[in-house]
Design a protein around this motif. Structure first.
Motif, PDB file in Angstrom:
ATOM      1  N   VAL A 150       0.886  -1.169   0.025  1.00 45.11           N
ATOM      2  CA  VAL A 150       0.052   0.101  -0.073  1.00 45.11           C
ATOM      3  C   VAL A 150       0.971   1.133   0.085  1.00 45.11           C
ATOM      4  CG1 VAL A 150      -1.941   1.114   1.187  1.00 45.11           C
ATOM      5  CG2 VAL A 150      -1.881  -1.389   1.207  1.00 45.11           C
ATOM      6  N   PHE A 151       0.525   2.221  -0.744  1.00 47.61           N
ATOM      7  CA  PHE A 151       1.612   3.418  -0.973  1.00 47.61           C
ATOM      8  C   PHE A 151       0.523   4.456  -1.412  1.00 47.61           C
ATOM      9  CE2 PHE A 151       1.983   0.975  -4.604  1.00 47.61           C
ATOM     10  CZ  PHE A 151       1.919   1.932  -5.782  1.00 47.61           C
ATOM     11  N   PHE A 152       1.332   5.647  -1.198  1.00 54.58           N
ATOM     12  CA  PHE A 152       0.462   6.882  -1.798  1.00 54.58           C
ATOM     13  C   PHE A 152       1.574   7.435  -2.702  1.00 54.58           C
ATOM     14  CE2 PHE A 152      -1.515   6.933   2.449  1.00 54.58           C
ATOM     15  CZ  PHE A 152      -2.842   7.358   1.868  1.00 54.58           C
ATOM     16  N   PRO A 153       0.955   7.822  -4.009  1.00 54.59           N
ATOM     17  CA  PRO A 153       1.719   8.621  -5.136  1.00 54.59           C
ATOM     18  C   PRO A 153       2.056  10.138  -4.343  1.00 54.59           C
ATOM     19  CG  PRO A 153      -0.212   8.428  -5.894  1.00 54.59           C
ATOM     20  CD  PRO A 153      -0.246   7.981  -4.527  1.00 54.59           C
ATOM     21  N   GLU A 209     -10.758   3.429  -1.368  1.00 49.56           N
ATOM     22  CA  GLU A 209     -11.308   4.669  -1.163  1.00 49.56           C
ATOM     23  C   GLU A 209     -10.540   5.624  -0.122  1.00 49.56           C
ATOM     24  OE1 GLU A 209     -11.568   1.504   2.041  1.00 49.56           O
ATOM     25  OE2 GLU A 209     -11.696   1.491  -0.065  1.00 49.56           O
ATOM     26  N   ARG A 210      -9.306   5.580   0.213  1.00 47.35           N
ATOM     27  CA  ARG A 210      -8.536   6.322   1.050  1.00 47.35           C
ATOM     28  C   ARG A 210      -7.579   7.106   0.102  1.00 47.35           C
ATOM     29  NH1 ARG A 210      -9.646   1.804   4.325  1.00 47.35           N
ATOM     30  NH2 ARG A 210     -10.418   1.999   6.300  1.00 47.35           N
ATOM     31  N   ASP A 211      -7.808   7.032  -1.194  1.00 49.93           N
ATOM     32  CA  ASP A 211      -6.895   7.672  -2.329  1.00 49.93           C
ATOM     33  C   ASP A 211      -5.531   7.095  -2.263  1.00 49.93           C
ATOM     34  OD1 ASP A 211      -8.639   9.409  -3.044  1.00 49.93           O
ATOM     35  OD2 ASP A 211      -8.396  10.764  -1.970  1.00 49.93           O
ATOM     36  N   ALA A 212      -5.440   5.899  -1.595  1.00 51.08           N
ATOM     37  CA  ALA A 212      -4.187   5.198  -1.793  1.00 51.08           C
ATOM     38  C   ALA A 212      -4.116   4.206  -2.782  1.00 51.08           C
ATOM     39  CB  ALA A 212      -3.804   4.338  -0.311  1.00 51.08           C
ATOM     40  N   ILE A 213      -2.928   3.577  -3.097  1.00 53.76           N
ATOM     41  CA  ILE A 213      -3.062   2.450  -4.050  1.00 53.76           C
ATOM     42  C   ILE A 213      -2.549   1.076  -3.548  1.00 53.76           C
ATOM     43  CG2 ILE A 213      -1.791   1.762  -6.331  1.00 53.76           C
ATOM     44  CD1 ILE A 213      -1.493   4.470  -7.313  1.00 53.76           C
ATOM     45  N   ALA A 252       5.671 -14.026  -4.229  1.00 54.66           N
ATOM     46  CA  ALA A 252       4.629 -13.173  -4.390  1.00 54.66           C
ATOM     47  C   ALA A 252       5.003 -11.748  -3.652  1.00 54.66           C
ATOM     48  CB  ALA A 252       3.379 -13.848  -3.916  1.00 54.66           C
ATOM     49  N   ALA A 253       5.481 -12.020  -2.412  1.00 54.33           N
ATOM     50  CA  ALA A 253       6.103 -10.654  -1.828  1.00 54.33           C
ATOM     51  C   ALA A 253       7.092  -9.980  -2.351  1.00 54.33           C
ATOM     52  CB  ALA A 253       6.298 -11.108  -0.479  1.00 54.33           C
ATOM     53  N   ARG A 254       8.169 -10.972  -2.890  1.00 55.03           N
ATOM     54  CA  ARG A 254       9.248 -10.070  -3.630  1.00 55.03           C
ATOM     55  C   ARG A 254       8.822  -9.490  -4.819  1.00 55.03           C
ATOM     56  NH1 ARG A 254      11.878 -15.229  -2.679  1.00 55.03           N
ATOM     57  NH2 ARG A 254      12.053 -15.559  -4.926  1.00 55.03           N
ATOM     58  N   ILE A 255       7.931 -10.189  -5.555  1.00 53.51           N
ATOM     59  CA  ILE A 255       7.459  -9.316  -6.825  1.00 53.51           C
ATOM     60  C   ILE A 255       6.793  -8.221  -6.716  1.00 53.51           C
ATOM     61  CG2 ILE A 255       5.926  -9.694  -8.954  1.00 53.51           C
ATOM     62  CD1 ILE A 255       6.779 -12.729  -9.100  1.00 53.51           C
ATOM     63  N   ALA A 256       5.819  -8.222  -5.587  1.00 58.74           N
ATOM     64  CA  ALA A 256       5.211  -6.890  -5.307  1.00 58.74           C
ATOM     65  C   ALA A 256       5.894  -5.863  -4.772  1.00 58.74           C
ATOM     66  CB  ALA A 256       4.077  -7.380  -4.171  1.00 58.74           C
ATOM     67  N   ASN A 257       7.105  -6.182  -3.935  1.00 52.44           N
ATOM     68  CA  ASN A 257       7.860  -5.089  -3.415  1.00 52.44           C
ATOM     69  C   ASN A 257       8.787  -4.437  -4.708  1.00 52.44           C
ATOM     70  OD1 ASN A 257       6.995  -5.061  -0.822  1.00 52.44           O
ATOM     71  ND2 ASN A 257       8.349  -6.648  -0.565  1.00 52.44           N
ATOM     72  N   THR A 258       9.260  -5.545  -5.530  1.00 50.69           N
ATOM     73  CA  THR A 258       9.956  -5.142  -6.656  1.00 50.69           C
ATOM     74  C   THR A 258       9.234  -4.177  -7.840  1.00 50.69           C
ATOM     75  OG1 THR A 258      11.281  -7.345  -6.405  1.00 50.69           O
ATOM     76  CG2 THR A 258      11.642  -5.779  -8.817  1.00 50.69           C
ATOM     77  N   LEU A 259       7.890  -4.690  -7.818  1.00 48.76           N
ATOM     78  CA  LEU A 259       7.136  -3.782  -8.685  1.00 48.76           C
ATOM     79  C   LEU A 259       6.866  -2.303  -8.147  1.00 48.76           C
ATOM     80  CD1 LEU A 259       5.562  -3.816 -11.420  1.00 48.76           C
ATOM     81  CD2 LEU A 259       3.346  -5.033 -10.026  1.00 48.76           C
ATOM     82  N   VAL A 260       6.999  -2.134  -6.999  1.00 44.99           N
ATOM     83  CA  VAL A 260       6.706  -0.878  -6.389  1.00 44.99           C
ATOM     84  C   VAL A 260       7.859   0.053  -6.665  1.00 44.99           C
ATOM     85  CG1 VAL A 260       6.548   0.315  -4.220  1.00 44.99           C
ATOM     86  CG2 VAL A 260       5.038  -1.547  -4.527  1.00 44.99           C
ATOM     87  N   GLN A 261       8.941  -0.685  -6.515  1.00 45.16           N
ATOM     88  CA  GLN A 261      10.239   0.000  -6.900  1.00 45.16           C
ATOM     89  C   GLN A 261      10.408   0.348  -8.182  1.00 45.16           C
ATOM     90  OE1 GLN A 261      13.387  -2.622  -5.390  1.00 45.16           O
ATOM     91  NE2 GLN A 261      12.731  -2.703  -3.198  1.00 45.16           N
ATOM     92  N   VAL A 262      10.076  -0.573  -9.110  1.00 45.37           N
ATOM     93  CA  VAL A 262      10.114  -0.348 -10.437  1.00 45.37           C
ATOM     94  C   VAL A 262       9.005   0.922 -11.022  1.00 45.37           C
ATOM     95  CG1 VAL A 262       9.598  -1.070 -12.912  1.00 45.37           C
ATOM     96  CG2 VAL A 262      10.718  -2.552 -11.072  1.00 45.37           C
ATOM     97  N   LEU A 267       5.393   5.022   0.707  1.00 44.05           N
ATOM     98  CA  LEU A 267       5.164   3.535   1.139  1.00 44.05           C
ATOM     99  C   LEU A 267       4.608   3.655   2.435  1.00 44.05           C
ATOM    100  CD1 LEU A 267       5.314   0.785  -0.139  1.00 44.05           C
ATOM    101  CD2 LEU A 267       7.553   0.405   1.003  1.00 44.05           C
ATOM    102  N   VAL A 268       3.286   3.044   2.417  1.00 41.85           N
ATOM    103  CA  VAL A 268       2.667   2.945   3.769  1.00 41.85           C
ATOM    104  C   VAL A 268       3.075   1.416   4.289  1.00 41.85           C
ATOM    105  CG1 VAL A 268       0.331   2.973   5.026  1.00 41.85           C
ATOM    106  CG2 VAL A 268       0.932   4.584   3.108  1.00 41.85           C
ATOM    107  N   GLN A 269       2.746   0.410   3.376  1.00 44.86           N
ATOM    108  CA  GLN A 269       2.936  -1.077   3.900  1.00 44.86           C
ATOM    109  C   GLN A 269       3.390  -1.709   2.816  1.00 44.86           C
ATOM    110  OE1 GLN A 269      -0.566  -3.313   5.211  1.00 44.86           O
ATOM    111  NE2 GLN A 269      -0.046  -4.746   3.639  1.00 44.86           N
ATOM    112  N   LYS A 270       4.904  -2.172   3.023  1.00 45.30           N
ATOM    113  CA  LYS A 270       5.353  -3.013   2.122  1.00 45.30           C
ATOM    114  C   LYS A 270       4.868  -4.427   1.951  1.00 45.30           C
ATOM    115  CE  LYS A 270       9.319  -4.846   2.913  1.00 45.30           C
ATOM    116  NZ  LYS A 270      10.889  -5.154   3.128  1.00 45.30           N
TER     117      LYS A 270
END
Length: 360
Positions: free
Chosen positions: A49-52, A133-137, A149-159, A308-311
């Motif tokens: 979960v993260f905010f732009p 609904e909280r304007d987060a992604i 699955a966790a590694r791909i999700a975190n890497t995708l956030v970095q990319v 990044l709110v939650q990795k």
């Protein structure tokens, strides 16, 4: 003739007559669904979960000139940009190559159209990026391997963060170049003004305004007083002429004195102008140097464009399949289809049954 009426209770006799067939179908559906449900692999889901952030707040021009700070960007265009980057094909292909998902998905050797298309479709089906609904992604990735699955999700956030920074990187470099040009221009102008000031001092012979003004005023008053005294006392003509030449030398530039009132007055005006110019350039130069250094640090620092709110962490329990739901759904669907089939068979038998002759 009145039309026949049908109800759910009216189906019970039909089901009862076909109970063996229906029961066999239900037992078969139960066994098959249990086997299928148990054979399905566990799928684990990891979510980040993260905010732009607003990209304008990471630009060096605003950091340097306005002192702005990092702001969360809840704007629609920021959210759409992040989601578009995350769902783009180049990002998917990058992750597929990095984690060798062709072999993981069993789609074949990479480089062929069929294998690449199959891996891309499998990756896209496992990826979910939504605006909550909280304007987060929320970025979610699911896989049989919860660690993967966790590694791909975190890497995708970095990319996504890296690509989002690249969108404004060229503009930020241009801004940094403008700061550098402004600093170099002010530096050259400051040096040119300093040389002009030195030339003006040499031309007009002014090196200390306060001391020279006192000296010049004292000498002019002294010579003029001696001249008036000599003229009043009837001194010889040569003495009076010498005092007059000395007075003209102190007041007129044509007489050749290094320090004279005429040059001093013009020099003071010029020096005041050059001094004001140099003071202004010095202030602007110091400010431009600070802006350039701040912008350079901001550009080299590579400020994150995401908050990044939650990795993503490996899941502690599976997200699917729900095996009891598969079994229950299969049994219920089989029952429904069985009722439909035996009802149609009963209707078909009734239509095929011969009618009794009238009057018998």
């Amino acid at each position: 003739m009145s039309e026949s009426s049908y109800s759910l209770l009216g189906l019970w006799p039909i089901i009862n007559r076909w109970k063996k067939l229906v029961g066999s179908a239900l037992i078969l559906a139960l066994v098959v669904s249990i086997i299928v449900a148990l054979s399905l692999p566990n799928i684990y889901k990891s979510t980040a979960v993260f905010f732009p952030t607003n990209p304008q707040t990471t630009d060096p021009d605003r950091i340097a000139t306005e002192g702005s700070k990092l702001e969360l960007g809840g704007r629609t265009e920021d959210l759409d940009r992040i989601i578009t980057i995350g769902e783009s094909q180049p990002v998917a292909e990058l992750l597929i190559r990095r984690f060798r998902l062709h072999a993981h998905y069993g789609t074949g050797q990479p480089g062929t159209d069929l294998a690449d298309d199959a891996a891309l479709r499998e990756f896209s089906s496992n990826l979910g990026i939504v605006h909550n609904e909280r304007d987060a992604i929320e970025l979610t990735f699911q896989d049989r391997d919860k660690q993967l699955a966790a590694r791909i999700a975190n890497t995708l956030v970095q990319v996504i963060d890296s690509i989002n920074q690249q969108l404004t990187l060229e503009n930020r470099r241009n801004v940094l170049g403008l700061y550098q040009q402004r600093y170099q221009f002010l530096s050259s102008e400051f040096e040119r003004s300093r040389q002009q000031l030195l030339r003006a001092r040499r031309r007009y012979g002014i090196y200390g305004l306060e001391q020279q003004s006192r000296y010049l005023a004292r000498e002019i008053i002294k010579v003029e007083t001696e001249l008036r005294t000599a003229e009043g006392s009837g001194a010889d003509a040569r003495t009076v002429a010498g005092l007059r030449r000395a007075l003209r030398g102190l007041t007129e530039a044509e007489q050749g004195n290094v320090i004279n009132l005429e040059d001093y007055t013009r020099g003071v005006d010029s020096l005041n102008l050059f001094t004001s110019r140099m003071t202004n350039l010095q202030e602007r130069l110091v400010r431009a140097r600070g802006d350039y250094e701040t912008a350079d640090i901001a550009l080299k620092g590579k400020l994150s464009s995401l908050y990044l709110v939650q990795k993503a962490y490996p899941a502690t329990k599976k997200s699917k399949p729900v095996r009891w739901l598969i079994v229950a759904g299969s049994v219920f669907l089989t029952l429904a289809l069985s009722v439909v089939v035996i009802t149609l068979l009963e209707l078909w038998r009734r239509t095929r049954r011969p009618q009794a002759p009238a009057g018998l």
